[in-house]
Design a protein around this motif. Structure first.
Motif, PDB file in Angstrom:
ATOM      1  N   SER A 152       0.816  -1.215   0.000  1.00 56.77           N
ATOM      2  CA  SER A 152       0.000   0.000   0.000  1.00 56.77           C
ATOM      3  C   SER A 152       0.849   1.264   0.000  1.00 56.77           C
ATOM      4  O   SER A 152       0.362   2.343  -0.359  1.00 56.77           O
ATOM      5  N   LEU A 153       2.115   1.151   0.391  1.00 63.12           N
ATOM      6  CA  LEU A 153       3.002   2.311   0.428  1.00 63.12           C
ATOM      7  C   LEU A 153       3.903   2.402  -0.797  1.00 63.12           C
ATOM      8  O   LEU A 153       4.635   3.381  -0.955  1.00 63.12           O
ATOM      9  N   CYS A 154       3.869   1.386  -1.638  1.00 65.83           N
ATOM     10  CA  CYS A 154       4.723   1.378  -2.839  1.00 65.83           C
ATOM     11  C   CYS A 154       4.007   2.134  -3.961  1.00 65.83           C
ATOM     12  O   CYS A 154       3.378   1.535  -4.839  1.00 65.83           O
ATOM     13  N   ARG A 155       4.106   3.464  -3.940  1.00 65.03           N
ATOM     14  CA  ARG A 155       3.338   4.313  -4.854  1.00 65.03           C
ATOM     15  C   ARG A 155       4.044   4.575  -6.176  1.00 65.03           C
ATOM     16  O   ARG A 155       3.416   4.955  -7.156  1.00 65.03           O
ATOM     17  N   ASN A 156       5.361   4.417  -6.198  1.00 62.70           N
ATOM     18  CA  ASN A 156       6.112   4.759  -7.407  1.00 62.70           C
ATOM     19  C   ASN A 156       6.696   3.541  -8.115  1.00 62.70           C
ATOM     20  O   ASN A 156       7.337   3.675  -9.160  1.00 62.70           O
ATOM     21  N   CYS A 325       9.781   2.597   0.646  1.00 59.07           N
ATOM     22  CA  CYS A 325       8.608   2.254  -0.174  1.00 59.07           C
ATOM     23  C   CYS A 325       8.109   3.438  -0.998  1.00 59.07           C
ATOM     24  O   CYS A 325       7.636   3.263  -2.124  1.00 59.07           O
ATOM     25  N   ASN A 326       8.176   4.645  -0.447  1.00 55.36           N
ATOM     26  CA  ASN A 326       7.677   5.826  -1.148  1.00 55.36           C
ATOM     27  C   ASN A 326       8.675   6.420  -2.125  1.00 55.36           C
ATOM     28  O   ASN A 326       8.334   7.338  -2.887  1.00 55.36           O
TER      29      ASN A 326
END
Length: 342
Positions: A152-156, A325-326
């Motif tokens: 859920s935190l791996c946005r890129n 993660c971000n």
């Protein structure tokens, strides 16, 4: 028969003494309920078998002053550098004594010999579990950067891309942290990261779920304060599994040690959205590091901007989630963190 009685008496004593050494190691050094219980039950079973032999004859045959081997020793007998050396020597002494009892009991009591044979194989299992626990501690002690991966935190980037970047950037261990995923999705992600860590020789820890960890063959599991007791989690995992516990106070840290944790995580050190507990600050980290001998992992809100502060306090391992993660470049973000660590 007196000679055989002397042999059996000496080796029953050796076996029981070795089991006491192993039991105390499991109880006081490793805090491992399973090892402690195995050794304790072993001693009880050995006593029951001894009761089936002519105990009075064994005792009266004892001749300690006349024992020609009493004065014989080798340099290796006193060469013990670590607790592990002591425990390993006790395991070897146990299996050797059991083999001797087994062979000579065939003359006096064949049924006892059969029972001792089964016990000897159990002793090999006990030795394997004991050795695995020491290896576990050594493996996690080498971890400095502990990357916590959450889809859920791996946005890129994808979870796999973030994990690969973290490994390439210097993380020695990955933790899969999925609080809201369905079991089938969680399992698929865990299997994917297991494949990656197998390829790269890194550790994989699963957050909260010893069942998922067991299925994919992860290196261990991380448990929160309200998760399974460590002794119950170990029943689901392989003998060398690493088990960590989240702690938020010195009392909780000491309780985790008594439970048999292989490492403790302290936090949240700084403000973070991934933890539900109030911030504990670097002060608690310093207090716990001064009080415990287990590996201590600083966790919660740690970034490349504040990790150096924790290192200056003596921190040797930090767990990082959002900063990796971000990141648009997880490898570079991990490298930046890794350079700050001892």
């Amino acid at each position: 028969m007196r000679e055989i009685h002397r042999i059996l008496d000496a080796n029953f004593n050796r076996a029981r003494e070795a089991l006491r050494v192993i039991e105390d190691c499991g109880r006081f050094v490793l805090n491992d309920p399973a090892i402690t219980a195995m050794a304790k039950h072993f001693r009880s079973d050995l006593k029951d078998l001894l009761d089936e032999l002519p105990y009075d004859e064994l005792i009266t045959s004892r001749d300690t002053p006349g024992d020609v081997g009493r004065e014989l020793s080798s340099p290796g007998e006193i060469d013990r550098q670590t607790v592990r050396d002591v425990a390993t020597a006790a395991c070897k002494r146990l299996t050797e004594a059991l083999r001797t009892i087994e062979e000579y009991s065939k003359i006096l009591a064949p049924k006892v010999a059969e029972s001792i044979e089964r016990m000897r194989y159990d002793a090999y299992t006990l030795e394997q579990r004991l050795t695995s626990r020491f290896l576990t501690a050594e493996r996690f002690a080498e971890v400095k950067l502990y990357a916590m991966i959450s889809a859920s935190l791996c946005r890129n980037a994808s979870l796999r891309e973030v994990a690969r970047g973290a490994v390439a950037g210097g993380a020695e261990a990955l933790q899969l942290r999925e609080k809201d995923s369905h079991d089938d999705v969680f399992l698929a992600m865990a299997a994917e990261l297991r494949e990656l860590t197998d390829e790269t020789g890194k550790l994989l820890i699963i957050n909260d779920r010893p069942d998922i960890a067991a299925i994919v063959g992860a290196d261990g599991v991380h448990l929160g304060q309200n998760d399974l007791p460590i002794s119950e989690a170990r029943k689901l995992l392989r003998p060398d599994a690493i088990i960590g516990r989240s702690t938020h106070s010195l009392a909780e840290a000491k309780s985790a040690i008594n439970e048999g944790a292989d490492y403790i995580a302290v936090g949240p050190i700084f403000e973070t959205r991934t933890k539900d507990y109030p911030t504990v600050g670097p002060e608690l980290l310093s207090e716990i590091m001064a009080e415990v001998s287990l590996p201590v992992v600083a966790v919660g809100g740690i970034t490349s901007a504040n990790a150096g502060q924790l290192v200056s306090l003596g921190a040797r391992c930090v767990a990082v989630c959002g900063d990796i993660c971000n990141a648009t470049n997880p490898k570079a973000a991990t490298q930046a963190l890794s350079k700050l660590l001892p």
